[in-house]
Design an enzyme around this catalytic site. Structure first.
Site, mmCIF file in Angstrom:
data_model
loop_
_atom_site.group_PDB
_atom_site.id
_atom_site.type_symbol
_atom_site.label_atom_id
_atom_site.label_comp_id
_atom_site.label_asym_id
_atom_site.label_seq_id
_atom_site.Cartn_x
_atom_site.Cartn_y
_atom_site.Cartn_z
ATOM 1 N N ASP A 1 0.859 -1.186 0.000
ATOM 2 C CA ASP A 1 0.000 0.000 0.000
ATOM 3 C C ASP A 1 0.905 1.249 0.000
ATOM 4 O OD1 ASP A 1 -2.635 1.404 0.814
ATOM 5 O OD2 ASP A 1 -1.292 1.964 2.455
ATOM 6 N N ASP B 1 -0.128 5.215 0.732
ATOM 7 C CA ASP B 1 -0.301 6.270 1.750
ATOM 8 C C ASP B 1 -0.444 5.673 3.153
ATOM 9 O OD1 ASP B 1 -1.696 7.350 -0.936
ATOM 10 O OD2 ASP B 1 -0.797 9.009 0.194
ATOM 11 N N ASP C 1 -2.183 0.097 5.881
ATOM 12 C CA ASP C 1 -2.362 0.849 7.131
ATOM 13 C C ASP C 1 -3.802 1.126 7.516
ATOM 14 O OD1 ASP C 1 -2.453 2.669 4.836
ATOM 15 O OD2 ASP C 1 -2.785 4.209 6.362
HETATM 16 O O1 LIG Z 1 -4.501 2.902 -0.490
HETATM 17 P P1 LIG Z 1 -3.542 4.009 -0.210
HETATM 18 O O2 LIG Z 1 -2.310 3.956 -1.061
HETATM 19 O O3 LIG Z 1 -3.201 4.133 1.225
HETATM 20 O O4 LIG Z 1 -4.324 5.336 -0.617
HETATM 21 C C1 LIG Z 1 -5.439 5.760 0.174
HETATM 22 C C2 LIG Z 1 -5.787 7.177 -0.173
HETATM 23 O O5 LIG Z 1 -4.570 7.924 -0.011
HETATM 24 C C3 LIG Z 1 -4.625 9.318 -0.313
HETATM 25 O O6 LIG Z 1 -5.338 9.987 0.706
HETATM 26 C C4 LIG Z 1 -4.765 9.801 2.003
HETATM 27 O O7 LIG Z 1 -3.404 10.293 1.997
HETATM 28 C C5 LIG Z 1 -3.269 11.735 1.818
HETATM 29 C C6 LIG Z 1 -1.785 12.043 1.774
HETATM 30 O O8 LIG Z 1 -1.147 11.599 2.928
HETATM 31 C C7 LIG Z 1 -3.985 12.436 2.973
HETATM 32 O O9 LIG Z 1 -3.883 13.845 2.808
HETATM 33 C C8 LIG Z 1 -5.462 12.010 3.000
HETATM 34 O O10 LIG Z 1 -6.114 12.568 4.129
HETATM 35 C C9 LIG Z 1 -5.573 10.478 3.083
HETATM 36 O O11 LIG Z 1 -6.927 10.060 2.990
HETATM 37 C C10 LIG Z 1 -5.209 9.544 -1.680
HETATM 38 O O12 LIG Z 1 -5.431 10.917 -1.877
HETATM 39 C C11 LIG Z 1 -6.485 8.761 -1.918
HETATM 40 O O13 LIG Z 1 -6.844 8.881 -3.293
HETATM 41 C C12 LIG Z 1 -6.240 7.302 -1.611
HETATM 42 O O14 LIG Z 1 -7.435 6.552 -1.804
HETATM 43 MG MG LIG Z 2 -2.834 3.397 2.981
#
Ligand SMILES: O=P(O)(O)OC[C@H]1O[C@H](O[C@H]2O[C@H](CO)[C@@H](O)[C@H](O)[C@H]2O)[C@H](O)[C@@H](O)[C@@H]1O
Ligand SMILES: [Mg+2]
Length: 254
Positions: free
Chosen positions: A20, A22, A195
């Site tokens: 993953d 973020d 996460d």
């Molecule tokens: O599945 P992931 O790779 O963990 O992605 C999940 C989402 O991540 C992003 O949003 C999240 O991270 C941002 C940066 O740290 C943060 O600002 C936000 O609050 C989080 O929700 C991304 O923008 C999404 O499109 C993903 O689905």
């Molecule tokens: Mg994530």
């Protein structure tokens, strides 16, 4: 019971890595565009991809476009929580499931919610409220109203300070299962690190396949078998894995 950092040896010839982005590979930031890819992470992922015979994929809620801008290199990847993917250079991106009118309605509703950001992805929509936590209930209302227009086509997914509207039936678990059916993943055991609650279907899938599930963070309710406290510790483990494999014994210890 979940263990911390006591992972079994990971053999590069027998395992596949699913990571993953973020909150797992990358530290969270105020907005999706503010994340920082640490120096050397791309080189590390390249090295691990080679060592695992190409069996390494990024598995994210981000779109493939966004993944590529952070991690260039035409990598194997799952985007939009499983709705789109690239495998061995072949890309699958379905048509967006929402009519233009629905998108316009969501955008109009968002404009009435100061601090809320709409992330428009190839096949999903994310309403972010990290900058305006007081808007969470209103964001739920907007997202639920959107899904109610056609519940057979859309699902809601709750993430970290975000509510996402995704195509019905997609998920990281089924995406990992799909990759595990084809080379170079087939015949290996999956390791998946994530996460968020949106990663739980991935943890369940790799647990069914006798793989390793790793939660990054402190959720008390995760199905993951192992835990690292933060992305930095996961990156450190990946680094150690690469160094151990460089040593030539094919095994790595945390
Ligand atoms: O599945 P992931 O790779 O963990 O992605 C999940 C989402 O991540 C992003 O949003 C999240 O991270 C941002 C940066 O740290 C943060 O600002 C936000 O609050 C989080 O929700 C991304 O923008 C999404 O499109 C993903 O689905
Ligand atoms: Mg994530």
């Amino acid at each position: 019971m979940m263990q911390t950092e006591i992972l079994p040896p990971v053999d590069h010839a027998a395992w596949a890595l699913f990571l993953d982005i973020d909150g797992t590979l990358l530290d969270l930031a105020s907005t999706p565009g503010d994340v920082v890819v640490p120096k050397d992470l791309l080189t590390l992922l390249d090295a691990l991809t080679r060592r695992f015979g190409g069996a390494l994929a990024l598995v994210s809620g981000r779109s493939l476009d966004s993944i590529d801008s952070l991690f260039p290199g035409n990598r194997d990847a799952v985007g939009c929580h499983g709705a789109e993917w690239r495998l061995g250079g072949q890309t699958f991106i379905p048509q967006p499931p929402w009519p233009d009118g629905l998108l316009a309605g969501i955008e109009a509703a968002r404009r009435r919610l100061p601090g809320v950001m709409l992330e428009r992805k190839s096949v999903s929509l994310a309403l972010h409220f990290r900058a305006a936590p007081e808007q969470e209930a209103a964001v739920w209302d907007v997202a639920e109203a959107a899904v109610a227009t056609d519940p057979r086509r859309f699902d809601l997914l709750e993430g970290k300070s975000v509510i996402e509207i995704i195509p019905a039936g997609v998920g990281k678990g089924s995406a990992i299962e799909r990759f595990m059916q084809v080379r170079p993943y087939a015949g290996r055991r999956p390791v998946f690190a994530g996460d968020d609650v949106t990663d739980e279907s991935g943890f369940a899938a790799v647990n069914r396949m006798y793989g390793l599930s790793i939660h990054v963070g402190n959720s008390p309710t995760t199905k993951a078998q192992f835990r690292f406290p933060d992305p930095e510790s996961l990156r450190h483990w990946l680094d150690g894995l690469n160094i151990a494999l460089q040593g030539g014994n094919g095994h790595a210890q945390p």
